[in-house]
Design a protein around this motif. Structure first.
Motif, PDB file in Angstrom:
ATOM      1  N   VAL A  85       2.584  11.925  -0.704  1.00 13.07           N
ATOM      2  CA  VAL A  85       3.601  11.108  -0.025  1.00 13.07           C
ATOM      3  C   VAL A  85       3.050  10.338   1.169  1.00 13.07           C
ATOM      4  CG1 VAL A  85       5.502  12.566  -0.818  1.00 13.07           C
ATOM      5  CG2 VAL A  85       4.467  13.023   1.415  1.00 13.07           C
ATOM      6  N   ALA A  86       1.745  10.418   1.414  1.00 13.09           N
ATOM      7  CA  ALA A  86       1.123   9.658   2.499  1.00 13.09           C
ATOM      8  C   ALA A  86       1.324   8.163   2.262  1.00 13.09           C
ATOM      9  CB  ALA A  86      -0.369   9.984   2.576  1.00 13.09           C
ATOM     10  N   SER A  87       1.210   7.382   3.308  1.00 15.80           N
ATOM     11  CA  SER A  87       1.442   5.936   3.178  1.00 15.80           C
ATOM     12  C   SER A  87       0.522   5.293   2.142  1.00 15.80           C
ATOM     13  CB  SER A  87       1.289   5.234   4.529  1.00 15.80           C
ATOM     14  OG  SER A  87      -0.020   5.415   5.028  1.00 15.80           O
ATOM     15  N   ASP A  88      -0.665   5.870   1.923  1.00 20.54           N
ATOM     16  CA  ASP A  88      -1.569   5.344   0.898  1.00 20.54           C
ATOM     17  C   ASP A  88      -1.593   6.223  -0.349  1.00 20.54           C
ATOM     18  OD1 ASP A  88      -2.847   7.502   2.068  1.00 20.54           O
ATOM     19  OD2 ASP A  88      -4.807   6.526   2.186  1.00 20.54           O
ATOM     20  N   GLY A  89      -0.626   7.142  -0.457  1.00 16.12           N
ATOM     21  CA  GLY A  89      -0.551   8.040  -1.605  1.00 16.12           C
ATOM     22  C   GLY A  89       0.197   7.409  -2.765  1.00 16.12           C
ATOM     23  N   PRO A  90       0.196   8.059  -3.905  1.00 17.02           N
ATOM     24  CA  PRO A  90       0.802   7.489  -5.102  1.00 17.02           C
ATOM     25  C   PRO A  90       2.332   7.555  -5.136  1.00 17.02           C
ATOM     26  CG  PRO A  90      -0.070   9.661  -5.595  1.00 17.02           C
ATOM     27  CD  PRO A  90      -0.488   9.333  -4.188  1.00 17.02           C
ATOM     28  N   GLY A 125       9.952  -4.196  -1.675  1.00 14.45           N
ATOM     29  CA  GLY A 125       9.035  -5.169  -2.259  1.00 14.45           C
ATOM     30  C   GLY A 125       7.568  -4.777  -2.169  1.00 14.45           C
ATOM     31  N   SER A 126       7.276  -3.543  -1.732  1.00 16.11           N
ATOM     32  CA  SER A 126       5.871  -3.140  -1.552  1.00 16.11           C
ATOM     33  C   SER A 126       5.210  -2.708  -2.860  1.00 16.11           C
ATOM     34  CB  SER A 126       5.783  -2.010  -0.533  1.00 16.11           C
ATOM     35  OG  SER A 126       6.419  -0.843  -1.022  1.00 16.11           O
ATOM     36  N   LEU A 127       5.998  -2.482  -3.898  1.00 13.96           N
ATOM     37  CA  LEU A 127       5.431  -2.060  -5.175  1.00 13.96           C
ATOM     38  C   LEU A 127       5.445  -3.207  -6.169  1.00 13.96           C
ATOM     39  CD1 LEU A 127       7.210   1.377  -5.462  1.00 13.96           C
ATOM     40  CD2 LEU A 127       4.852   0.965  -4.834  1.00 13.96           C
TER      41      LEU A 127
END
Length: 134
Positions: A85-90, A125-127
């Motif tokens: 769940v990290a900001s750079d996690g999946p 919209g980030s994905l």
């Protein structure tokens, strides 16, 4: 999943992809749940087919007896899944239902069910979108 006790295997369902399997493995190792569901709900969101970005976890464990509030139980789960769940996690979104076996049994006896999360309302919209447009 064959390393799990039979009682857990009988009540476990999980998302089949690598992220779902990782979530299930970490939660099993940390909490020895009596019931665990890891639902990949990504298909209900504006992401490409086959994504593993949106999950619902239903976890029932005696490990939650000391955590008196839902937010305390959520914090325990989020700590175990900190990399996912990290900001750079999946994982972009994680819905958590975490209960003790007694509370779970009460819910089931009263006819309670854990339904799916609501459909996506557009997101930030980030994905990447399903259709390739942002």
């Amino acid at each position: 999943m064959n390393h799990l006790p039979a009682a857990i295997r009988r009540t476990m369902s999980m998302a089949p992809g690598p992220v779902g399997r990782s979530i299930a493995s970490k939660l099993t190792d940390a909490f020895q749940p009596t019931h665990l569901e890891v639902r990949n709900e990504s298909a209900s969101h504006n992401v490409p087919v086959g994504s593993e970005t949106h999950f619902k976890v239903v976890i029932i464990s005696d490990s939650f007896k000391a955590a008196k509030t839902p937010i305390a139980r959520h914090r325990l789960v989020n700590e175990i899944l900190r990399d996912e769940v990290a900001s750079d996690g999946p994982v972009h979104a994680l819905s958590i239902v975490a209960m003790t076996p007694d509370k779970w049994e009460d819910k089931i006896n009263k006819g309670g069910v854990i339904g799916p999360s609501p459909n996506c309302r557009g997101g930030d919209g980030s994905l990447p979108s399903k259709n390739g447009r942002s």
